[in-house]
Motif scaffolding. Sequence first.
Motif, PDB file in Angstrom:
ATOM      1  N   ASP A 199       5.345 -17.530 -37.622  1.00  0.00           N
ATOM      2  CA  ASP A 199       5.540 -16.789 -36.359  1.00  0.00           C
ATOM      3  C   ASP A 199       4.648 -17.381 -35.268  1.00  0.00           C
TER       4      ASP A 199
ATOM      5  N   SER B 222       6.750 -22.819 -28.611  1.00  0.00           N
ATOM      6  CA  SER B 222       6.197 -22.174 -27.416  1.00  0.00           C
ATOM      7  C   SER B 222       5.870 -23.151 -26.300  1.00  0.00           C
TER       8      SER B 222
ATOM      9  N   GLU C 193       9.175 -21.354 -25.312  1.00  0.00           N
ATOM     10  CA  GLU C 193       9.733 -20.105 -25.865  1.00  0.00           C
ATOM     11  C   GLU C 193       8.638 -19.307 -26.569  1.00  0.00           C
ATOM     12  N   CYS C 194       7.573 -19.012 -25.843  1.00  0.00           N
ATOM     13  CA  CYS C 194       6.390 -18.326 -26.380  1.00  0.00           C
ATOM     14  C   CYS C 194       6.731 -16.993 -27.036  1.00  0.00           C
ATOM     15  N   GLY C 195       7.541 -16.204 -26.342  1.00  0.00           N
ATOM     16  CA  GLY C 195       7.821 -14.845 -26.790  1.00  0.00           C
ATOM     17  C   GLY C 195       8.614 -14.780 -28.079  1.00  0.00           C
ATOM     18  N   GLN C 196       9.232 -15.913 -28.466  1.00  0.00           N
ATOM     19  CA  GLN C 196      10.030 -15.910 -29.695  1.00  0.00           C
ATOM     20  C   GLN C 196       9.141 -16.021 -30.932  1.00  0.00           C
ATOM     21  N   ARG C 197       7.957 -16.598 -30.768  1.00  0.00           N
ATOM     22  CA  ARG C 197       6.999 -16.764 -31.866  1.00  0.00           C
ATOM     23  C   ARG C 197       7.571 -17.596 -33.006  1.00  0.00           C
TER      24      ARG C 197
ATOM     25  N   PRO D  16       8.634 -15.136 -41.856  1.00  0.00           N
ATOM     26  CA  PRO D  16       8.530 -15.289 -40.402  1.00  0.00           C
ATOM     27  C   PRO D  16       9.818 -14.785 -39.762  1.00  0.00           C
ATOM     28  N   ASN D  17       9.776 -14.429 -38.487  1.00  0.00           N
ATOM     29  CA  ASN D  17      10.981 -13.894 -37.860  1.00  0.00           C
ATOM     30  C   ASN D  17      12.063 -14.969 -37.833  1.00  0.00           C
TER      31      ASN D  17
ATOM     32  N   PRO E 142      15.051 -15.327 -35.942  1.00  0.00           N
ATOM     33  CA  PRO E 142      15.551 -15.947 -34.701  1.00  0.00           C
ATOM     34  C   PRO E 142      14.707 -17.143 -34.266  1.00  0.00           C
TER      35      PRO E 142
END
Lengths: 481, 481
Positions: free
Chosen positions: A137, A290, A296-300, A327-328, A330
């Motif tokens: 993440d 990121s 794409e920081c918010g996607q982690r 880990p997430n 998406p």
Amino acid sequence: MTSKSLDYENLNENVKKCQYAVRGELYLRASELQKEGKKIIFTNVGNPHALGQKPLTFPRQVVALCQAPFLLDDPNVGLIFPADAIARAKHYLSMTSGGLGAYSDSRGLPGIRKEVAEFIEKRDGYPSDPELIFLTDGASKGVMQILNTIIRGAGDGILVPVPQYPLYSATIALLGGSLVPYYLEETANWGLDIANLRQSVAQARSQGITVRAMVIINPGNPTGQCLSEANLREVLTFCYQNNLVLLGDEVYQQNIYQDERPFISAKKILMDMGPPISKECQLVSFHTVSKGYWGECGQRGGYFEMTNISPKTVEEIYKVASIALSPNVPAQIFMGLMVNPLKPGDISYERFVRESKGILESLRRRAQIMTDGFNSCRNVVCNFTEGAMYSFPQIRLPPKAIEAAKKAGKVPDVFYCLKLLEATGISTVPGSGFGQKEGVFHLRTTILPAEEDMPEIMASFKKFNDEFMEQYEDHRGYSRM
Amino acid sequence: MTSKSLDYENLNENVKKCQYAVRGELYLRASELQKEGKKIIFTNVGNPHALGQKPLTFPRQVVALCQAPFLLDDPNVGLIFPADAIARAKHYLSMTSGGLGAYSDSRGLPGIRKEVAEFIEKRDGYPSDPELIFLTDGASKGVMQILNTIIRGAGDGILVPVPQYPLYSATIALLGGSLVPYYLEETANWGLDIANLRQSVAQARSQGITVRAMVIINPGNPTGQCLSEANLREVLTFCYQNNLVLLGDEVYQQNIYQDERPFISAKKILMDMGPPISKECQLVSFHTVSKGYWGECGQRGGYFEMTNISPKTVEEIYKVASIALSPNVPAQIFMGLMVNPLKPGDISYERFVRESKGILESLRRRAQIMTDGFNSCRNVVCNFTEGAMYSFPQIRLPPKAIEAAKKAGKVPDVFYCLKLLEATGISTVPGSGFGQKEGVFHLRTTILPAEEDMPEIMASFKKFNDEFMEQYEDHRGYSRM
């Protein structure tokens, strides 16, 4: 009243000890001012989309389709999604077992890890094994996990560059280890001097600390330099000789703003050096979605690759990763898209190249505007940002300013940055948050504000700085480093 | 050859000590068998989408639009997205500063935290403060963070139910704390007996352990029971008297399969009890988007709410959260959608209700089929799954089976579960991974396989089990608990 488990005095001391300046006093004050209606320019953290950078269209199309797989059967889907995005969404969905809503393997989806391995192979010219790649993440979480695997207690030391990104100091404190600093040379464009390294290790050993790992940040954060091939060879030889695992924070590898010193990965140099070092020296390299032109920081999303790490250790790292399940998913898809980009001939290729080149070229111009701007200010000197996303000017504070800071109960660079924030709305991070030599002061700002806003921001900075210097200089001069 | 930093013998001992059975030996063997082509029914982890549960349409539409905000300007967007999904996407995007690609505040987006607070207020009938709600990458990460804040060393004990979800045992081991078990009563439908709690605390204290926190899992995992209001009152009184912070793992609060014992939150009971306890007893409650009828495990979204925790401690927790910058933003949107669902009259409302009711009602039927199935087997007894997603039958292993397991070098329930896996492809978790009384054996399975597959799975289980019992029983009887 009895003191309770979660009362401050009873908390884990390591929690209390750690500091994270990027979201520290300056950030909190900036947030307050924003609530009060002041316009704040948040340059405290490398968060490009927050400063107006638009996401790349193609990856967002793919992930949107993966989130809404029922659209793939909709006869109208072709009206708003290009065919290559649809194909790519099907490709990634086929790698999951149940789409984005299902936990993946705790190391990440095998299919994405294979694409990461192919990317590394192509980048370095050496094989990469998907079984030694773990998706995370964001890179920070990977760094934290590896440090947790290494650090056994206060007797374990980790070599960290100074100035450094405070993820390292904060995590080492949280895990109860010892940070062993090695200084980067500002006058040599923040280069790494191997003599400093030796000295740091010797000093740590004399204090009974076992130095077990070394961190490099390449390109540098907050310092912006790119390590040369010669430097990397020296570092790897040093790690090999001293039995250190090298942690290569390479999250800015796509953010390069000059042609003389391209990014070279630690893995490539390690392999170039051949045996015994290429087969013995332990390396963990980190990357992220990121940064680069993605932001794409918010996607982690992130990954780490392990080299020369035994299967038994990999198993332990896998076990710990499995506690939080996965880990997430998406962000895993974003990682796949980053390492396996569109190719010439793909329908969306030209748009993708136009968007990504536009971002990188603008960042390059902004790096120059910012360096030039800082160097035009009184008592400010600044190395050019060769890579990464930051400018780290030295602010030569007059003795009177240092006295005024002391009176106000503030560290001098915090005092300066707070005044800058109040006067201009520019939210930076004081150099003391990253570490700096005694008596030398800096601030870190990202180079991320919109290009069209840059001249005004730098003018506003110059006006504040020069007035500040006017106010506090005694016009009799003061010591320079 | 010198031993290196990341060689097994040099790793952090706490890393080596921790165990996570949900993805342990059984899972690894199942993954191997799957690679060899065997059909595996993965019931080891509560991962509904991996077993065919479809995602709810509306939230996926909203998040897809948030990922692709440029669609909001597309004249064709209304052809494939309903107007309420478009409106909701705009609503959530307006809460971000830069869309899903920007880091949020380290506690999560303020707008979503406000929606969570409103949800809690509505659920419990008491005020909830968004400043005391932190969004996390799944509930597990929140639990790990709070335990890290509490545990200072091996002298700190955490009361954990046995059987328990191994997140707790693994995290406590990783953090170097001490797990203090309290047993749930299988014969009382896995109820919590306060006398057991007292005994556990007394025993821990006699060993020099300071018990600092207590974990409840309600509805229970792996045990499936719902705690009664009376039980919750006793627990809170006990925590108050013994100065323990209560950690309320309430991730299954929407998974209830009977009407006699609805879910009641620990926060509500705490507030019901009034001062001094309602103003003194410290509580942290956890929730997630991974369970309920959502099952959005792969998105990794969760929150925790703190009650009676001082601002200074909240600041420390905020600081540590900030080291990894922010929880992933897409999952924060899922959390918003979960706590602020569609209302009657919204275009997508009926579909949403149809989908979510369909899932919950089917889970309820599956809980019954599974309990009945287990209870029809030789030497198997099983409490009904009142809530959560698991069935936890007791398997009364004949002495000969226990001997055979010993010969094979396996824990008896691991031996049984491995045989079950090889014979039927059903991948469960042995009860020893959750803890159980000495000499008593269980397994955990989720109730998640598709309803239409259930009868066949239970028949296949029964066939295996009854043959196993036939093989190992000496037909002279053996001790029952």
